[in-house]
Enzyme design. Structure first.
Site, PDB file in Angstrom:
ATOM      1  N   HIS A  44       0.865  -1.178   0.000  1.00  8.77           N
ATOM      2  CA  HIS A  44       0.000   0.000   0.000  1.00  8.77           C
ATOM      3  C   HIS A  44       0.907   1.235   0.000  1.00  8.77           C
ATOM      4  O   HIS A  44       1.175   1.809   1.053  1.00  8.77           O
ATOM      5  CB  HIS A  44      -0.885  -0.031   1.254  1.00  8.77           C
ATOM      6  CG  HIS A  44      -1.985   0.969   1.255  1.00  8.77           C
ATOM      7  ND1 HIS A  44      -3.235   0.712   1.760  1.00  8.77           N
ATOM      8  CD2 HIS A  44      -2.029   2.254   0.821  1.00  8.77           C
ATOM      9  CE1 HIS A  44      -3.995   1.785   1.634  1.00  8.77           C
ATOM     10  NE2 HIS A  44      -3.281   2.741   1.078  1.00  8.77           N
ATOM     11  N   ARG A  46       1.967   4.872  -0.030  1.00  7.89           N
ATOM     12  CA  ARG A  46       1.275   6.146   0.244  1.00  7.89           C
ATOM     13  C   ARG A  46       2.082   7.256  -0.421  1.00  7.89           C
ATOM     14  O   ARG A  46       3.271   7.104  -0.674  1.00  7.89           O
ATOM     15  CB  ARG A  46       1.160   6.368   1.741  1.00  7.89           C
ATOM     16  CG  ARG A  46       0.444   5.183   2.406  1.00  7.89           C
ATOM     17  CD  ARG A  46      -0.412   5.565   3.579  1.00  7.89           C
ATOM     18  NE  ARG A  46      -1.050   4.373   4.095  1.00  7.89           N
ATOM     19  CZ  ARG A  46      -2.357   4.214   4.254  1.00  7.89           C
ATOM     20  NH1 ARG A  46      -3.189   5.181   3.924  1.00  7.89           N
ATOM     21  NH2 ARG A  46      -2.857   3.100   4.746  1.00  7.89           N
ATOM     22  N   GLU A  71      -2.525  -1.540  -3.315  1.00  7.73           N
ATOM     23  CA  GLU A  71      -3.651  -0.776  -2.780  1.00  7.73           C
ATOM     24  C   GLU A  71      -3.303   0.701  -2.742  1.00  7.73           C
ATOM     25  O   GLU A  71      -2.143   1.058  -2.537  1.00  7.73           O
ATOM     26  CB  GLU A  71      -3.912  -1.129  -1.317  1.00  7.73           C
ATOM     27  CG  GLU A  71      -4.203  -2.537  -0.993  1.00  7.73           C
ATOM     28  CD  GLU A  71      -4.229  -2.749   0.529  1.00  7.73           C
ATOM     29  OE1 GLU A  71      -4.715  -3.810   0.930  1.00  7.73           O
ATOM     30  OE2 GLU A  71      -3.768  -1.878   1.292  1.00  7.73           O
ATOM     31  N   THR A 101      -3.771   5.066   8.706  1.00  5.31           N
ATOM     32  CA  THR A 101      -4.129   3.826   8.016  1.00  5.31           C
ATOM     33  C   THR A 101      -5.542   4.004   7.450  1.00  5.31           C
ATOM     34  O   THR A 101      -6.239   4.944   7.838  1.00  5.31           O
ATOM     35  CB  THR A 101      -4.047   2.611   8.972  1.00  5.31           C
ATOM     36  OG1 THR A 101      -4.310   1.410   8.228  1.00  5.31           O
ATOM     37  CG2 THR A 101      -5.016   2.718  10.132  1.00  5.31           C
ATOM     38  N   HIS A 191      -8.145  -5.632   7.057  1.00  4.32           N
ATOM     39  CA  HIS A 191      -7.869  -4.634   8.099  1.00  4.32           C
ATOM     40  C   HIS A 191      -8.143  -5.229   9.475  1.00  4.32           C
ATOM     41  O   HIS A 191      -9.261  -5.603   9.786  1.00  4.32           O
ATOM     42  CB  HIS A 191      -8.666  -3.332   7.943  1.00  4.32           C
ATOM     43  CG  HIS A 191      -7.777  -2.136   8.195  1.00  4.32           C
ATOM     44  ND1 HIS A 191      -7.362  -1.791   9.448  1.00  4.32           N
ATOM     45  CD2 HIS A 191      -7.189  -1.264   7.340  1.00  4.32           C
ATOM     46  CE1 HIS A 191      -6.560  -0.738   9.352  1.00  4.32           C
ATOM     47  NE2 HIS A 191      -6.421  -0.400   8.089  1.00  4.32           N
ATOM     48  N   GLY A 214      -1.567  -7.624   7.256  1.00  2.00           N
ATOM     49  CA  GLY A 214      -0.216  -7.087   7.416  1.00  2.00           C
ATOM     50  C   GLY A 214       0.188  -6.922   8.861  1.00  2.00           C
ATOM     51  O   GLY A 214       1.017  -7.665   9.382  1.00  2.00           O
TER      52      GLY A 214
HETATM   53  N1  PXP Z   1      -6.763  -3.483   3.346  1.00  5.23           N
HETATM   54  C1  PXP Z   1      -6.512  -2.161   3.230  1.00  5.23           C
HETATM   55  C2  PXP Z   1      -7.268  -1.376   2.232  1.00  5.23           C
HETATM   56  C3  PXP Z   1      -5.534  -1.547   4.036  1.00  5.23           C
HETATM   57  O1  PXP Z   1      -5.296  -0.242   3.913  1.00  5.23           O
HETATM   58  C4  PXP Z   1      -4.803  -2.337   4.941  1.00  5.23           C
HETATM   59  C5  PXP Z   1      -3.724  -1.707   5.769  1.00  5.23           C
HETATM   60  O2  PXP Z   1      -2.711  -1.236   4.923  1.00  5.23           O
HETATM   61  C6  PXP Z   1      -5.113  -3.710   5.032  1.00  5.23           C
HETATM   62  C7  PXP Z   1      -6.107  -4.253   4.230  1.00  5.23           C
HETATM   63  C8  PXP Z   1      -4.389  -4.630   5.979  1.00  5.23           C
HETATM   64  O3  PXP Z   1      -4.659  -4.275   7.308  1.00  5.23           O
HETATM   65  P1  PXP Z   1      -3.768  -4.834   8.485  1.00  5.23           P
HETATM   66  O4  PXP Z   1      -2.398  -4.267   8.323  1.00  5.23           O
HETATM   67  O5  PXP Z   1      -4.454  -4.353   9.729  1.00  5.23           O
HETATM   68  O6  PXP Z   1      -3.753  -6.328   8.370  1.00  5.23           O
END
Ligand code: PXP
Length: 239
Positions: A44, A46, A71, A101, A191, A214
């Site tokens: 992801h 940024r 993402e 986040t 998430h 993650g």
């Molecule tokens: N999906 C999206 C859209 C996210 O922004 C994130 C965090 O970067 C995740 C999934 C994964 O979340 P986590 O790091 O809490 O597992």
């Protein structure tokens, strides 16, 4: 149906950036995660590149032999990156540049036209699309009109309610998944999923194609790996 596990390696980049060098090497970690059984790698990037950098995304392309998922908020710089890297999947997230986040899904009704434009560009380039949505039937229904292939259900509310013992929250996700499936959309989720809450989610939410994890996965790797590593150090320090 087996749900795929895509491992988000942003936190590995955060660790690397803390020291300024290239240790840990995100490329090596992507390789290891896949060799250990990950079905995909998620990043992801940024706009401020505070963890994964745009250059990492390019370097990772040749290493990710499973499924590469990028993402982010589809600002022009992000769109150019994704079109040049050509991951198997792009997940669109409506996050602000300085947001810690992701904390909400798309308003698929209000942003319908915008999403149609962006999604069609990715799809014309052969990249599967997914959009981040809250478990809200109106938003799921709205997702269909955007042309997206999949939705990614934002699971923060599930994780926090589950931790408090409020397991009924999963029904909202199950209904959203059922509707998405009826509409012909694929279903991802992510998430705050972790080893405690993932099984109940999997058992109760049908048609789950993929989860991306993650933060917890990295913490759990430390917890479950630490005993081994401390033992290895103690062996080296013997008389
Ligand atoms: N999906 C999206 C859209 C996210 O922004 C994130 C965090 O970067 C995740 C999934 C994964 O979340 P986590 O790091 O809490 O597992």
């Amino acid at each position: 149906m087996k749900t795929k596990l895509s491992v988000n390696i942003n936190k590995i980049a955060t660790l690397r950036n803390a020291r300024g060098g290239n240790y840990p090497d995100v490329i090596e970690f992507a390789r290891l995660a896949q060799d250990y059984g990950a079905d995909g790698i998620t990043i992801h990037p940024r706009p401020d590149e505070r963890h994964i950098r745009y250059a990492d995304a390019k370097a990772l392309r040749s290493v990710v032999y499973t499924e590469f998922n990028i993402e982010g908020n589809p600002i022009p710089k992000f769109i150019d990156l994704v079109l040049s890297v050509k991951p198997e999947q792009v997940t669109l997230v409506p996050d602000d540049p300085n947001q810690l986040t992701s904390d909400h899904g798309w308003d698929t009704i209000k942003h319908k036209d915008y999403l149609i434009d962006v999604i069609s560009e990715f799809k014309n380039n052969g990249i599967r699309t997914s959009i981040f949505v809250d478990p809200d039937l109106k938003m799921v229904e709205g997702a269909l009109a955007t042309g997206t292939d999949r939705i990614e259900l934002y699971t923060e509310s599930y994780a926090s309610e589950y931790a408090k013992g409020h397991k009924d929250i999963v029904k909202r996700f199950a209904e959203s998944a059922k509707l998405a499936h009826e509409l012909g959309l694929g279903i991802n989720a992510g998430h705050d999923l972790n080893l405690d809450n993932i099984r109940f989610f999997k058992e109760n939410v049908p048609y789950l194609d993929e989860v991306s994890i993650g933060h917890a996965l990295v913490v759990e790797s430390l917890i479950y790996g630490m005993q081994n590593v401390i033992g290895m150090y103690q062996n080296k320090l013997k008389d």
